[in-house]
Design a protein around this motif. Sequence first.
Motif, PDB file in Angstrom:
ATOM      1  N   HIS A 253       1.067  -1.151   0.113  1.00 30.04           N
ATOM      2  CA  HIS A 253      -0.708  -0.214  -0.037  1.00 30.04           C
ATOM      3  C   HIS A 253       0.956   1.394   0.312  1.00 30.04           C
TER       4      HIS A 253
ATOM      5  N   ARG B 298       0.188   0.385  -4.792  1.00 32.84           N
ATOM      6  CA  ARG B 298      -0.309   0.969  -5.527  1.00 32.84           C
ATOM      7  C   ARG B 298      -0.031   2.269  -4.824  1.00 32.84           C
TER       8      ARG B 298
ATOM      9  N   ARG C  91      -7.565  -0.419   3.434  1.00 32.27           N
ATOM     10  CA  ARG C  91      -7.566  -1.159   1.895  1.00 32.27           C
ATOM     11  C   ARG C  91      -8.822  -2.087   2.223  1.00 32.27           C
TER      12      ARG C  91
END
Length: 275
Positions: A83, A153, A92
């Motif tokens: 993440h 991400r 998330r």
Amino acid sequence: MVLLKSLSLGFLSAAFVLAALALLLRLLENRLTFYPWHEFESLPEDFGLDYEEIRLCPAAGATVHGWYFRPRETEAPVLLLCHGNAGNISHRLEWLAPFIRSGLGAVLFDYRGYGLSSGKPGEIAFREDALAVWEFLTLRKGIPPRNLVVIGRSLGGAPASWLAGERESRCLVLEGVFGQGKEMAAKLFGFLPVHLVMKNRWEIARSLKRVAVPVLIIHGTRDEVVPFRLGERLAAQSDPSRVTFWPVEGGGHLDLDQLLGEEYYQRILKFIRGA
């Protein structure tokens, strides 16, 4: 002579100020980069998800906490999510839930210093933490590397691309990422040569050169955090035979699942299954 002395003093003063600012930014780099949250906003059971709590030891004095979601079928792909630089794994869950409901497995983990993980975050620490999760999945859970989907991400694109270049996996998915940390430094600090004193380099473009599996790069055209041009440039610099670029018109930073809904998940699932 007086004018020359004044100019010299002016240049020296400017150089001193710039050097002092660069040193200050070096000292504050971690505070300006990492924004960990320790409290969870939600838990997997809030989304009706079954899971196993895990704790790993990637290095002396450090622990990595996470949640493991078993795939519905033995050969189903398993997501390994790296993440971004803020929050923790609880933020998330909403993004992850549709993948789990589709039958995929996954691991959500917090880097050291985030959530319930202990230790100090950093570029090398991020890599070690991601590697510890890869080893947990392959060695302790017996999941074939060919079934692992590495996802990065935002800032998580750095450890994700590094891991995909160092260890076997099925494919790599990157969303809202940049090519080099100095690009983001230039965006944030303008003319200041901050990249010259950065401890953490975040060389995603360099890591991608070592990745042999298919790569999907996703980026919103209206990303206000990581400008679209950085993701577009990263894709353009990469091997087109391996890298697919998906620009999402009107998309912001990591909000593409909310913008596109089912289309977002189906397109990523199609890429994963075809890898």
